[in-house]
Design an enzyme around this catalytic site. Structure first.
Site, PDB file in Angstrom:
ATOM      1  N   VAL A  40       0.635 -13.446   4.056  1.00  0.00           N
ATOM      2  CA  VAL A  40       1.292 -13.822   5.318  1.00  0.00           C
ATOM      3  C   VAL A  40       0.229 -14.259   6.322  1.00  0.00           C
ATOM      4  CG1 VAL A  40       2.690 -13.018   7.245  1.00  0.00           C
ATOM      5  CG2 VAL A  40       3.223 -12.273   4.919  1.00  0.00           C
ATOM      6  N   GLY A  69       0.838  -1.202   0.000  1.00  0.00           N
ATOM      7  CA  GLY A  69       0.000   0.000   0.000  1.00  0.00           C
ATOM      8  C   GLY A  69       0.871   1.249   0.000  1.00  0.00           C
ATOM      9  N   PHE A  70       0.299   2.358   0.465  1.00  0.00           N
ATOM     10  CA  PHE A  70       1.043   3.622   0.447  1.00  0.00           C
ATOM     11  C   PHE A  70       2.332   3.535   1.259  1.00  0.00           C
ATOM     12  CE2 PHE A  70      -3.213   5.243  -0.667  1.00  0.00           C
ATOM     13  CZ  PHE A  70      -2.865   5.917  -1.822  1.00  0.00           C
ATOM     14  N   ALA A 128      -3.800   8.017   3.970  1.00  0.00           N
ATOM     15  CA  ALA A 128      -2.632   7.798   3.111  1.00  0.00           C
ATOM     16  C   ALA A 128      -1.439   8.683   3.495  1.00  0.00           C
ATOM     17  CB  ALA A 128      -3.007   8.007   1.647  1.00  0.00           C
ATOM     18  N   ASP A 177      -2.073   2.481   8.421  1.00  0.00           N
ATOM     19  CA  ASP A 177      -3.357   2.194   9.056  1.00  0.00           C
ATOM     20  C   ASP A 177      -3.251   1.216  10.210  1.00  0.00           C
ATOM     21  OD1 ASP A 177      -4.511   3.792   7.197  1.00  0.00           O
ATOM     22  OD2 ASP A 177      -5.830   2.286   6.315  1.00  0.00           O
ATOM     23  N   GLU A 182     -18.073  10.929  -0.789  1.00  0.00           N
ATOM     24  CA  GLU A 182     -17.641  10.962  -2.194  1.00  0.00           C
ATOM     25  C   GLU A 182     -18.468   9.995  -3.045  1.00  0.00           C
ATOM     26  OE1 GLU A 182     -13.279  10.544  -1.943  1.00  0.00           O
ATOM     27  OE2 GLU A 182     -13.225  12.736  -1.940  1.00  0.00           O
TER      28      GLU A 182
END
Lengths: 437, 437
Positions: free
Chosen positions: A89, A23-24, A326, A309, A180
């Protein structure tokens, strides 16, 4: 070979850093480590990075899924010390410093858990089996197919109750995702769908946005909340504040005030939780996140870190931990990679400090809200422009930037959505008596 | 209401023309009928038209699926006499002039069967359960995910036999689909995959193209065959002529000369058959196609027509029926819609005559073959350019043209493929002993 390694990673003298999650945070770190004197193994269950902030546009037929994803191998190309392996994992073994996965084991010198978050149904998963989450590309595609399929069914139905159900969309959670998505659906209702379905009365399409608190966009300013509510009204979204959802069976939403709404679609955007992996002590986990210090080191470990996160870093400024966003993930990833490289050179590490550059949300065509530090808030067309600019420069890959920009220009001027495809088998789910011939 | 109608189509005085299938023939006709004094109902099991000639580029990560599909409702917008319904027709009732579907019945004055074709395993479906067909978008996506997933598995494996199997791709059928797919895979092998997988030796990737006849591109000139073979050699494709596949179990291909090749991927492009629907007499069907006269009227009926791949029109020029190609479908669709409109006005109908404008196939970067009428043949860069131009102007929708052109330019200059995403769950299928840790 004493170190377990079924991943065909060469055993070198370099320290091995295993990163779980592309991810980010994960890709920020992998890039930072590129070319350095360490060996990095990036693991992800997908072979691509997902730009989650634009998932809602895939869900509403505005963007192709491919344009918000970046193949991880492409991102890491040409760096000989970075290895990608597609693996899930399943367990972390702190004592032996190794991870277990669906494709075998791998030892590490440093482990960085950047596994991100998943939809949180607050322990009531079975009550919300029929709800749509929106955290991954296949989920966004499925949502898109689902609502389009419902309209096709509504066209064919003579059962008024069924049509009502098919035309009600309930979005749970008034955070950025909910706002959104509701805005984008409002835009579809107003500008796109009536042309597509001349036989269907889109005044009957009801979009509900349900939030437990007394306001929207809880992480943002009051100004942003008020503006967002105003914009959503223009797109005919029904905002229900101070309301929680009790249950959903795929046909009927039950609220905590015992009100019910028939709805064939419920999107759950009301919360996320960390993708905690088995193996570490219970004491190191709190609220489904790993407790970390200011250096992102997981409590009770000395070579295992968590970022983004999944990390719970409680500080004076953030007593409940940092927001699951993010920018936090990217900044923590950057700080941690610098710290690890510094410590390998015997240099001093610096504690993490979040630099809040502001937050924003868009609410459909020409409308967005932006909060900047020092209580600067604004909305409207300019905010919408800023929103587009920031998302465009943030997304990985030059190709994606071009594709997304072209799509946005096209969508804006034509009031069209190119990707209204149902790509799953069409099986009318609930055939009512009245529809039988 | 005496006419069965569970599709919510208004009963007007206009003649009702039901078209089954939104392929090349179906959309050509629907557009011709737009604005005319007839009522048209277009049925398709998908809500989009697929531009099949470019499916192979979706399968090889060159194009997004959305860019070769056109939402049918979008194509038919703004025409009040044209209705689209998403439905799968299960039976035709000639006596009562109605069709039965998964969503009910619908009566017609004229029925046009334009249901196209599907993969033909020549009655041995169970022997080829593990083979990939390539007729629809989800199949192309699945093929793409499958080969990428195999490479991810090969990276992780230490079992040489397994790696060999994962790195062998067998394509059955030397027609345009097989040739174009083999060329595109050859391009991937040469220019894209080695950068993505530095740990994998792509000299080990073997692409086989298997054909029962002694030549490729049976429908084209000898020149085209020779050139295609030469081009495929440059892309290191192993062409096996005069060879048929006896069976495939997902791991091993057995040829009719008893030779075997281990292969985790087999694509079946060796034949297609009409999507014949239940209900019409056995006499009207031959070789899985409806026998039609020069006016596309199905034998033994007076208001049921068949066009395109599913129609078998035997003439002096085409004693075995017309080729199953997009231009035939479009020309038959155009002729038939004109004929129906003429007959409604009491005017004379004209028999169908196929105008062969030529045929072409591309074999990867800068290479294609083109046959024009009057024995004009050419190959190379210019042919490749013509190929791109013709496909670009043929694809439906301005948006698709733009998106595809941009992708092609991008792919050409960067030697990149943007859409290398595996969008299905990753489950290593055959875990060998040696891979266990």
């Amino acid at each position: 070979m004493d170190k377990p390694n079924s991943f065909k990673i060469p055993n070198t003298k370099q320290k091995r850093i295993v990163i779980i999650g592309g991810g980010f945070a994960g890709i920020t770190m992998a890039k930072k480590f590129a070319g350095q004197d360490v060996q990095v193994v990036l693991l992800d269950r997908h072979n691509y990075h997902t730009f989650q902030p634009l998932l809602y546009q895939v869900a509403t037929a505005g963007l192709e899924p491919d344009s918000i994803a970046g193949p991880l191998r492409k991102l890491l190309e040409n760096h000989k010390n970075i290895f990608f392996r597609m693996a899930t994992v399943s367990r972390i073994d702190k004592e032996d410093s190794k991870v277990m996965s669906n494709v075998g084991e791998l030892s590490f010198d440093y482990l960085i858990i950047a596994a991100g978050s998943k939809t949180n149904f607050f322990g009531q998963n079975e009550k919300f089996e029929k709800a749509f989450p929106l955290k991954q590309i296949p989920q966004a595609l499925d949502f898109r197919s689902h609502i389009l399929q419902n309209f096709e069914e509504a066209v064919l139905s003579s059962d008024e109750e069924k049509i009502e159900r098919l035309m009600n969309i309930v979005i749970v959670g008034g955070g950025p995702t909910g706002v959104e998505l509701a805005g984008a659906l409002g835009e579809l209702k107003k500008h796109v769908l009536p042309n597509d379905y001349p036989d269907l009365d889109f005044n009957r399409l009801n979009i509900y946005l349900v939030e437990g608190m007394d306001r929207l966009l809880g992480g943002m300013s009051e100004f942003a909340d008020k503006k967002a509510q105003k914009y959503l009204k223009k797109f005919e979204v029904n905002v229900k504040l101070n309301t929680m959802v009790d249950s959903y069976d795929g046909e009927k939403v039950v609220f905590n005030n015992n009100e019910t709404i028939p709805a064939a679609t419920l999107l759950w955007g009301a919360g996320v939780m960390g993708n905690v992996i088995e193996g570490l002590s219970e004491q190191s986990v709190k609220n489904s996140r790993y407790k970390v210090d200011r250096y992102n080191l997981v409590e009770g470990t000395d070579n295992i870190y968590a970022v983004g996160d999944i990390a719970l870093m409680e500080t004076e400024d953030f007593p409940k931990g940092h927001p699951m966003l993010a920018p936090v993930a990217m900044q923590q990833g950057e700080r941690l990679s610098k710290n690890i490289l510094a410590s390998l050179k015997g240099k001093e590490q610096k504690p993490f400090k979040y630099l809040d550059k502001g937050s924003m949300a868009t609410v459909g065509r020409n409308k967005a809200v932006v909060d900047l530090p020092k209580n600067l808030h604004f909305g409207g067309f300019f905010a919408w422009f800023i929103w587009m600019f920031v998302h465009l420069i943030s997304i990985v890959g030059f190709r994606n930037k071009i594709v997304i920009l072209s799509n946005w220009i096209w969508n804006y001027f034509t009031y069209d959505r190119g990707t209204r495809l149902i790509i799953r088998p069409f099986v009318p789910k609930i055939k009512s008596q009245k529809d039988k011939t």
